[in-house]
Design an enzyme around this catalytic site. Structure first.
Site, PDB file in Angstrom:
ATOM      1  N   ASP A 142      10.929   8.095   5.564  1.00 57.14           N
ATOM      2  CA  ASP A 142       9.895   7.452   4.752  1.00 57.14           C
ATOM      3  C   ASP A 142       8.513   7.840   5.269  1.00 57.14           C
ATOM      4  O   ASP A 142       8.351   8.299   6.402  1.00 57.14           O
ATOM      5  CB  ASP A 142      10.054   5.926   4.804  1.00 57.14           C
ATOM      6  CG  ASP A 142      11.314   5.461   4.086  1.00 57.14           C
ATOM      7  OD1 ASP A 142      11.727   6.154   3.138  1.00 57.14           O
ATOM      8  OD2 ASP A 142      11.883   4.428   4.488  1.00 57.14           O
ATOM      9  N   HIS A 201      11.762  13.731   2.553  1.00 58.96           N
ATOM     10  CA  HIS A 201      11.498  12.354   2.118  1.00 58.96           C
ATOM     11  C   HIS A 201      12.769  11.628   1.697  1.00 58.96           C
ATOM     12  O   HIS A 201      12.752  10.400   1.502  1.00 58.96           O
ATOM     13  CB  HIS A 201      10.483  12.367   0.971  1.00 58.96           C
ATOM     14  CG  HIS A 201       9.588  11.158   0.939  1.00 58.96           C
ATOM     15  ND1 HIS A 201       9.883   9.996   1.612  1.00 58.96           N
ATOM     16  CD2 HIS A 201       8.392  10.935   0.309  1.00 58.96           C
ATOM     17  CE1 HIS A 201       8.933   9.111   1.406  1.00 58.96           C
ATOM     18  NE2 HIS A 201       8.012   9.653   0.616  1.00 58.96           N
TER      19      HIS A 201
END
Length: 503
Positions: free
Chosen positions: A478, A474
């Site tokens: 995204d 992450h």
């Protein structure tokens, strides 16, 4: 005549190193492939062998000095002085060989890029056995692959210097062969034991010099060497060892205590029925890398499901023609590789990696395919998979799968992957969250195909369904990108014509 000793290739994205240790000094005689010095990068330790036999005439880069790739390290004068190291062992060899043609050292072969040591797994011969040239003597195990060591000449194995379970360095000596007749064996055996015993004694007496950058970091952070576990040669503390100790901090000590707590109350009768087996180097590396991935990446997993009807129908229709023309079976993996390559073009961050404060985007796809083997999980790489046909993908996967199960994969075949596919479905897994393969930012988990009722056009129908899982970092990917990637894979598999139309 003089020969230059230069910094070798240090690995992907590594441009400089620090000279950690010189094993020779100016004026020393060196043999071909004898280790001259050790370089330390921010990732690995690299040993530099001598390209020729001769005398080390000059050291250009001293210990602690930073050097770039292909920088000049030293100069070697080729000449008569090179004969000295080769002649030194002759008296002992003559005693062992009793005129049978002299002795031949059995050395640790090149283990691969960035691999500096191995563990002696199995000796196929014992002292006194006759061997033919190129006959397998022993097998070494690194943290990646197994390496077989053939006999360099025909003769008798007079001594084994590195026993099973011992750790050996690249270029180290494993044993000695008496070239020629079998008469050498009885005489050589008494000499072998002292020689083997002398090796660990000398190692223990030698002071281990930690890497310069490690000493610097420990001094800056107020850390003492006794609080750092060294993983370099002979227990040398490397820069990454210090960083690992700092990151662990007090948490490491706290987690160590509970780990030992359950061992105390084990009854004697239960302990007698337990079996304690040392982890293989491969299993230790798998454990360390997977835990590092959890500690380093901001790992998250997103899920979807795919209707495999279209792929299964296409496969059933063309599998016989495909095998007849290409000589390999048409499996499901080629469809998934193609679908992932297609999705990675649209979502390039899933195919990228973080290097410090930079994001490195890869304009190619080196697809890692996780393969389970008897000794552990390995990930051979399909290089430029985005340029390969279905047939080329299936052939390469079949070839790498066989080599993985036989422990014959080379280091080059497991390096440089940009994305990974793991198929837990072959073992019956219905759903799982795969762990990232650092420094990659994405891994796709395939699962078991199972008939399930789903709604299609307002009707409940039975379809062969598979759950897909994408684990991603992450920090760089995204949620929108990860979900879109998985949707594109789903779309390509449910309608394979999209791959032909690049949709």
């Amino acid at each position: 005549m003089s020969t230059e000793v230069r910094v070798p290739t240090l690995g992907e994205s590594v441009t400089e190193a620090t000279v950690a240790t010189w094993f020779k000094k100016p004026g020393d005689s060196v043999a071909v492939d004898e280790m001259l010095c050790e370089l330390e990068t921010d990732k690995v330790t690299v040993e530099v062998p001598s390209p020729v036999a001769g005398t080390l005439s000059e050291i250009v880069a001293g210990e602690g000095q930073s050097v770039g790739v292909d920088a000049l390290l030293a100069m070697i004068a080729e000449g008569a002085a090179a004969a000295k190291p080769a002649e030194a062992p002759k008296p002992a060899a003559a005693n062992g060989a009793t005129g049978g043609g002299g002795s031949v050292d059995v050395m640790v072969p090149t283990l691969g890029e960035s691999v500096t040591e191995a563990t002696v797994s199995t000796w196929f011969k014992k002292e006194g056995d006759s061997v033919a040239a190129d006959e397998m003597l022993c097998e070494l195990e690194t943290d990646k692959v197994s390496v077989e060591v053939p006999a360099p000449a025909a003769g008798v194995l007079t001594s084994i210097l590195a026993k099973e379970g011992e750790t050996v360095q690249a270029g180290g000596k494993l044993g000695v062969l008496a070239a020629g007749g079998a008469a050498a064996a009885p005489v050589a055996k008494p000499e072998a034991a002292p020689a083997a015993a002398a090796a660990p004694a000398s190692t223990g007496a030698k002071d281990v010099e930690n890497a310069p950058s490690a000493n610097k970091m420990m001094a800056e952070k107020g850390l003492t060497p006794d609080r750092v576990q060294g993983t370099g040669r002979d227990g040398r503390i490397m820069k990454e060892d210090v960083a690992r100790a700092l990151a662990a901090g007090q948490a490491a000590a706290k987690t160590a205590e509970p780990a030992q707590m359950p061992r105390a109350p084990v009854p004697a009768e239960d302990a007698a029925r337990e079996e304690r087996v040392k982890m293989t180097r491969l299993r230790q590396t798998i454990a360390r890398r997977l835990k590092d991935a959890q500690n380093t990446a901001a790992m998250l997993t997103t899920y979807n499901e795919v209707d495999m009807s279209a792929v299964m129908a296409l496969r059933n229709e063309y599998k016989d023609l495909f095998e007849k023309k290409h000589g390999v079976k048409l499996g499901f993996m080629s469809f998934f590789v193609k679908a992932c390559c297609h999705a990675l073009k649209e979502i390039p961050e899933v195919n990228a990696e973080i290097d410090g404060t930079d994001v490195v985007y890869k304009n190619f796809v080196h697809m890692g395919v996780a393969v389970g083997t008897p000794s552990g999980l390995v990930v051979p790489v399909l290089r430029d998979a985005d340029q390969m046909s279905f047939a080329a993908i299936e052939k390469k996967i079949a070839e790498l799968g066989v080599r993985a199960r036989d422990g014959k994969l080379s280091m080059a075949e497991m390096q440089g992957g940009t994305f990974t596919i793991s198929n837990g479905g072959v073992y019956g897994s219905l759903m799982s969250s795969p762990i990232l393969n650092p420094p990659q930012s994405g891994i796709l988990g395939m699962h078991k195909i199972q008939d399930r009722p789903i709604a299609v056009g307002g009707q409940v129908v039975i379809r062969p369904m598979m759950y897909l899982a994408l684990s991603y970092d992450h920090r760089i990917v995204d949620g929108k990108g990860a979900v879109t990637f998985l949707v594109r894979v789903k779309e390509a598999l449910e309608d394979p014509r999209r791959l032909l139309m690049d949709l």
